[in-house]
Design an enzyme around this catalytic site. Structure first.
Site, mmCIF file in Angstrom:
data_model
loop_
_atom_site.group_PDB
_atom_site.id
_atom_site.type_symbol
_atom_site.label_atom_id
_atom_site.label_comp_id
_atom_site.label_asym_id
_atom_site.label_seq_id
_atom_site.Cartn_x
_atom_site.Cartn_y
_atom_site.Cartn_z
ATOM 1 N N ASP A 46 -12.186 11.552 -7.532
ATOM 2 C CA ASP A 46 -12.359 10.946 -8.858
ATOM 3 C C ASP A 46 -13.487 11.668 -9.579
ATOM 4 O OD1 ASP A 46 -10.383 8.972 -8.431
ATOM 5 O OD2 ASP A 46 -11.829 7.782 -7.283
ATOM 6 N N LEU A 47 -13.148 12.456 -10.560
ATOM 7 C CA LEU A 47 -14.107 13.337 -11.229
ATOM 8 C C LEU A 47 -15.314 12.561 -11.744
ATOM 9 C CD1 LEU A 47 -14.794 16.172 -12.297
ATOM 10 C CD2 LEU A 47 -13.529 15.591 -14.382
ATOM 11 N N ASP A 48 -16.507 12.987 -11.286
ATOM 12 C CA ASP A 48 -17.782 12.418 -11.721
ATOM 13 C C ASP A 48 -17.882 10.909 -11.487
ATOM 14 O OD1 ASP A 48 -18.810 14.866 -12.539
ATOM 15 O OD2 ASP A 48 -17.946 14.694 -14.540
ATOM 16 N N GLU A 49 -17.136 10.402 -10.513
ATOM 17 C CA GLU A 49 -17.180 8.970 -10.221
ATOM 18 C C GLU A 49 -17.496 8.706 -8.754
ATOM 19 O OE1 GLU A 49 -13.791 6.847 -11.636
ATOM 20 O OE2 GLU A 49 -13.823 7.793 -13.611
ATOM 21 N N LEU A 99 -21.325 10.977 -19.688
ATOM 22 C CA LEU A 99 -19.952 10.810 -19.225
ATOM 23 C C LEU A 99 -19.686 9.344 -18.896
ATOM 24 C CD1 LEU A 99 -19.616 13.920 -16.911
ATOM 25 C CD2 LEU A 99 -18.466 13.574 -19.072
#
Length: 292
Positions: A233-236, A203
């Protein structure tokens, strides 16, 4: 023997913090067993202009002094220095909720490490958006299982139910062990700093279904996994631990999946260990991780 205690703290950097903290413990007869510190001089941890931060983790033997007495004294000590801090027991297992969808390799690994005493956790619940016979292929013993279906229409109710489960169980950590539902901003904020997720390191390069097949088609040479705190913040979110493994042109998508799952297991287990041992301190969008 006294229970080992762990003090963690962070505050604006200033001269003499280490000396003052160690003197505080020495004056109360405590024996320091391990001490680590970090001075973040980047000035980017907060949005108040340039603010350097100081982080510290101290494991110590209280030698007869109660934890409550130490907390009371340290509260007065820390108030004048603007510290965020806590003093906790090293030996007490942390109460954890494990969440899973249909792929349970990370869940199985965490339960194995718990049962063998490798991870100091107390699994107080397993939560899935699928029924038990679909989500889990192993015996989970007496750990309570909660099936909480999630659809677009029922998502707010499902998230509210998870919060109730967590509150009633006294959960200190939520682990998304390949739980394939995205938390809302509200849910992410509610569990801020105490919810860990695992994902493959492709990702955002390889989004959507079958990332390992996408990686194979692009001829990647390194695969990996990242464990991080969940944020809006998705996957951050702030990263806790990562690992990688080199692959070759001969590795098929099936082999990549096998190797990827192994990395995901290792990375998530290490992130959970670091968290429950109080080795992870949030530093804005990053983390300070004291190894051990």
């Amino acid at each position: 023997m006294s229970d080992t205690l762990i003090l963690t703290l962070d505050c604006a950097d200033q001269p003499g913090i280490t000396a003052k903290v160690t003197a505080f413990l020495y004056e109360r007869g405590c024996n320091i067993l391990d001490a680590q510190q970090f001075n973040d001089c980047s000035g980017q941890a907060h949005n108040e202009g340039r603010v350097d931060r100081f982080f510290m983790r101290v494991a110590f033997d209280p030698t007869g002094t109660s934890a409550d007495s130490l907390r009371s004294g340290f509260r007065k000590f820390a108030s004048g220095m603007g510290m965020d801090w806590k003093i906790v027991s090293q030996n007490r297992p942390r109460r954890v909720i494990l969440m899973v969808s249909k792929v349970d390799h990370c869940l199985v690994d965490l339960l194995y490490r718990w049962r063998t005493g490798e991870l100091a956790i107390d699994p107080v619940a397993i939560v899935s958006n699928h029924p038990r016979d679909v989500a889990i292929a192993i015996d989970i013993g007496a750990i309570p299982f909660h099936h909480v279906p999630v659809t677009r229409e029922t998502k707010p109710e499902a998230e509210a139910k998870l919060r109730v489960i967590a509150d009633e169980a006294g959960a200190e950590l939520i682990v998304l062990a390949r739980y394939m539902q995205i938390f809302s901003d509200e849910q992410s904020a509610h569990f801020a700093g105490r919810c860990i997720n695992i994902h493959h390191s492709f990702l955002p390069g390889f989004k959507g279904a079958k990332p390992y097949t996408q990686a194979h088609d692009r001829g990647v040479k390194i695969i990996g996994a990242t464990a991080h705190f969940v944020t809006a913040d998705l996957d951050e979110g702030p990263i806790i631990h990562q690992d990688v493994e080199r692959i070759t042109h001969a590795d098929t998508p099936k082999v990549l999946v096998r190797k990827g799952r192994d990395i995901e297991r290792r990375v998530l287990a290490e992130a959970v260990r670091l968290f429950v041992e109080e080795r992870v301190l949030l530093n804005g969008n990053r983390t300070v991780v004291f190894k051990g």
